[in-house]
Design a protein around this motif. Structure first.
Motif, PDB file in Angstrom:
ATOM      1  N   THR A  24       0.849  -1.182   0.000  1.00 13.92           N
ATOM      2  CA  THR A  24       0.000   0.000   0.000  1.00 13.92           C
ATOM      3  C   THR A  24       0.885   1.233   0.000  1.00 13.92           C
ATOM      4  O   THR A  24       1.856   1.314   0.763  1.00 13.92           O
ATOM      5  N   LEU A  25       0.555   2.204  -0.848  1.00 17.56           N
ATOM      6  CA  LEU A  25       1.295   3.458  -0.926  1.00 17.56           C
ATOM      7  C   LEU A  25       0.329   4.627  -0.841  1.00 17.56           C
ATOM      8  O   LEU A  25      -0.821   4.527  -1.282  1.00 17.56           O
ATOM      9  N   GLY A  26       0.794   5.740  -0.308  1.00 16.50           N
ATOM     10  CA  GLY A  26      -0.055   6.907  -0.216  1.00 16.50           C
ATOM     11  C   GLY A  26       0.704   8.097   0.327  1.00 16.50           C
ATOM     12  O   GLY A  26       1.930   8.073   0.458  1.00 16.50           O
ATOM     13  N   ALA A  27      -0.033   9.152   0.669  1.00 17.16           N
ATOM     14  CA  ALA A  27       0.561  10.366   1.209  1.00 17.16           C
ATOM     15  C   ALA A  27      -0.371  10.948   2.259  1.00 17.16           C
ATOM     16  O   ALA A  27      -1.594  10.753   2.209  1.00 17.16           O
ATOM     17  N   GLY A  28       0.227  11.651   3.218  1.00 20.61           N
ATOM     18  CA  GLY A  28      -0.567  12.227   4.286  1.00 20.61           C
ATOM     19  C   GLY A  28      -0.032  13.576   4.722  1.00 20.61           C
ATOM     20  O   GLY A  28       1.014  14.037   4.271  1.00 20.61           O
ATOM     21  N   ALA A  29      -0.788  14.228   5.621  1.00 16.88           N
ATOM     22  CA  ALA A  29      -0.384  15.503   6.208  1.00 16.88           C
ATOM     23  C   ALA A  29      -0.567  15.410   7.713  1.00 16.88           C
ATOM     24  O   ALA A  29      -1.523  14.800   8.207  1.00 16.88           O
ATOM     25  N   LEU A  30       0.342  16.031   8.445  1.00 10.14           N
ATOM     26  CA  LEU A  30       0.396  15.894   9.894  1.00 10.14           C
ATOM     27  C   LEU A  30       0.467  17.257  10.572  1.00 10.14           C
ATOM     28  O   LEU A  30       1.226  18.126  10.157  1.00 10.14           O
ATOM     29  N   TYR A  31      -0.331  17.433  11.632  1.00  4.60           N
ATOM     30  CA  TYR A  31      -0.250  18.597  12.502  1.00  4.60           C
ATOM     31  C   TYR A  31       0.338  18.157  13.833  1.00  4.60           C
ATOM     32  O   TYR A  31      -0.109  17.174  14.425  1.00  4.60           O
ATOM     33  N   VAL A  32       1.368  18.866  14.305  1.00  3.91           N
ATOM     34  CA  VAL A  32       2.049  18.506  15.551  1.00  3.91           C
ATOM     35  C   VAL A  32       2.208  19.722  16.434  1.00  3.91           C
ATOM     36  O   VAL A  32       2.679  20.773  15.987  1.00  3.91           O
ATOM     37  N   GLN A  33       1.826  19.593  17.704  1.00  8.53           N
ATOM     38  CA  GLN A  33       2.121  20.622  18.686  1.00  8.53           C
ATOM     39  C   GLN A  33       3.604  20.564  19.053  1.00  8.53           C
ATOM     40  O   GLN A  33       4.172  19.486  19.173  1.00  8.53           O
ATOM     41  N   SER A  34       4.201  21.713  19.244  1.00  7.14           N
ATOM     42  CA  SER A  34       5.583  21.750  19.723  1.00  7.14           C
ATOM     43  C   SER A  34       5.575  21.796  21.247  1.00  7.14           C
ATOM     44  O   SER A  34       4.877  22.624  21.846  1.00  7.14           O
ATOM     45  N   PRO A  35       6.353  20.941  21.900  1.00 16.05           N
ATOM     46  CA  PRO A  35       6.404  20.965  23.365  1.00 16.05           C
ATOM     47  C   PRO A  35       7.413  21.964  23.913  1.00 16.05           C
ATOM     48  O   PRO A  35       7.472  22.193  25.113  1.00 16.05           O
ATOM     49  N   TYR A  36       8.228  22.562  23.041  1.00 15.33           N
ATOM     50  CA  TYR A  36       9.348  23.376  23.483  1.00 15.33           C
ATOM     51  C   TYR A  36       8.970  24.834  23.730  1.00 15.33           C
ATOM     52  O   TYR A  36       8.036  25.367  23.124  1.00 15.33           O
ATOM     53  N   GLN A  37       9.734  25.471  24.606  1.00 15.41           N
ATOM     54  CA  GLN A  37       9.584  26.896  24.851  1.00 15.41           C
ATOM     55  C   GLN A  37       9.806  27.656  23.533  1.00 15.41           C
ATOM     56  O   GLN A  37      10.818  27.482  22.872  1.00 15.41           O
ATOM     57  N   GLY A  38       8.840  28.471  23.158  1.00 14.39           N
ATOM     58  CA  GLY A  38       8.965  29.253  21.937  1.00 14.39           C
ATOM     59  C   GLY A  38       8.736  28.472  20.666  1.00 14.39           C
ATOM     60  O   GLY A  38       8.862  29.013  19.570  1.00 14.39           O
ATOM     61  N   GLY A  39       8.409  27.196  20.794  1.00 15.33           N
ATOM     62  CA  GLY A  39       8.179  26.363  19.618  1.00 15.33           C
ATOM     63  C   GLY A  39       6.836  26.656  18.971  1.00 15.33           C
ATOM     64  O   GLY A  39       5.893  27.082  19.628  1.00 15.33           O
ATOM     65  N   LYS A  40       6.755  26.434  17.670  1.00 13.53           N
ATOM     66  CA  LYS A  40       5.529  26.673  16.934  1.00 13.53           C
ATOM     67  C   LYS A  40       4.924  25.363  16.461  1.00 13.53           C
ATOM     68  O   LYS A  40       5.632  24.412  16.149  1.00 13.53           O
ATOM     69  N   GLU A  41       3.577  25.333  16.436  1.00 11.23           N
ATOM     70  CA  GLU A  41       2.904  24.173  15.866  1.00 11.23           C
ATOM     71  C   GLU A  41       3.309  24.050  14.402  1.00 11.23           C
ATOM     72  O   GLU A  41       3.452  25.055  13.702  1.00 11.23           O
ATOM     73  N   ARG A  42       3.469  22.801  13.951  1.00  8.32           N
ATOM     74  CA  ARG A  42       3.977  22.618  12.593  1.00  8.32           C
ATOM     75  C   ARG A  42       3.123  21.625  11.821  1.00  8.32           C
ATOM     76  O   ARG A  42       2.394  20.800  12.402  1.00  8.32           O
ATOM     77  N   TYR A  43       3.254  21.715  10.486  1.00 10.88           N
ATOM     78  CA  TYR A  43       2.556  20.813   9.573  1.00 10.88           C
ATOM     79  C   TYR A  43       3.607  20.116   8.702  1.00 10.88           C
ATOM     80  O   TYR A  43       4.533  20.752   8.209  1.00 10.88           O
TER      81      TYR A  43
END
Length: 249
Positions: A28-47
């Motif tokens: 099986t093959l495919g593609a996805g997108a991920l949202y991640v919270q940053s746990p670090y001081q001053g870190g930004k949520e990323r995709y």
């Protein structure tokens, strides 16, 4: 930090396993997108974009960013040698905190070890122990989880829960602050011990056609005190959500 990147890829890929088996195909093959919270001081949520890859035959398997060789495999039990990524890194260029920018970069590393999986009527139990092989953290990670796959109106659901143990070297590499870093940044020095990180997760896949599947999923991980008390860390846990589309050959 990409703590959940590997988690998301593995969880998303596992979501499509039922489709692979149903179609009688190992790939099986495919593609996805991920949202991640940053746990670090001053870190930004990323995709992040990520690939969905699932392949399995009698001897080898690839699931997301993890690959392995079966030493034993039957209907209920599988024991394999595996190689995977730590799924973790810290890049001081990706923070808005001037102090955090003065810390050293923590790199992704390659982990290798063993994994056992047991399939029963009450669910799927999996446990693995891997260690750093690239002389980055020189640490170990032991992960154990349970999932209960089920079908609901044509939708494949896979809820689960687990816990990850990180050795003191593993935890300290990604969350500790050395004396040199402390003098340079003004952040208090911190020497982390081994840590426990419990989590819950769920994934779901819906067949669009006999070959195409749409998947969604999420996970929340709580930080143990050794991680949560680090001056690098701003949160008591971390959430991530993903979605993806796959094709079974």
């Amino acid at each position: 930090m990409k703590t959940s990147y590997l988690t998301a890829v593995t969880l998303a890929t596992a979501c499509f396993t039922s489709g692979v088996l149903a179609a009688g195909s190992p790939l099986t093959l495919g593609a996805g997108a991920l949202y991640v919270q940053s746990p670090y001081q001053g870190g930004k949520e990323r995709y992040y974009p990520f690939p969905l890859i699932n392949y399995e035959d009698a001897n080898f398997f690839v699931s997301g960013l993890q690959g392995g060789y079966f030493l034993w495999k039957d209907q209920q039990d599988q024991f394999s040698l595996i190689i995977t990524s730590s799924g973790q890194e810290y890049d001081p260029k990706r923070t808005s905190s001037s102090a955090m920018k003065q810390l050293d970069k923590r790199h992704l590393t390659l982990m290798a070890g063993g994994q056992w999986q047991h399939i029963a009527d009450w669910g799927v139990l999996k446990t693995s122990l891997v260690g750093d092989v690239l002389d980055q953290s020189n640490g170990f990670v032991w992960n154990t989880n349970w999932h209960y796959p089920l079908m609901l109106d044509g939708i494949s659901l896979n809820p689960g829960a687990g816990v990850s143990w990180n050795s003191s070297k593993q935890t300290n590499y990604y969350y500790g602050v050395s004396s040199a870093e402390s003098r340079r940044s003004g952040i208090s020095s911190y020497d982390a011990g081994d840590s426990w990180l419990p989590y819950v997760e769920v994934s779901a896949s819906y067949p669009l056609t006999s070959r195409w599947q749409l998947g969604v999923g999420g996970r929340y991980q709580w930080f143990g005190s050794e991680v949560k008390d680090s001056p690098m860390v701003a949160k008591s846990g971390q959430a991530m959500v993903w979605t993806g589309l796959s094709y079974t050959f």
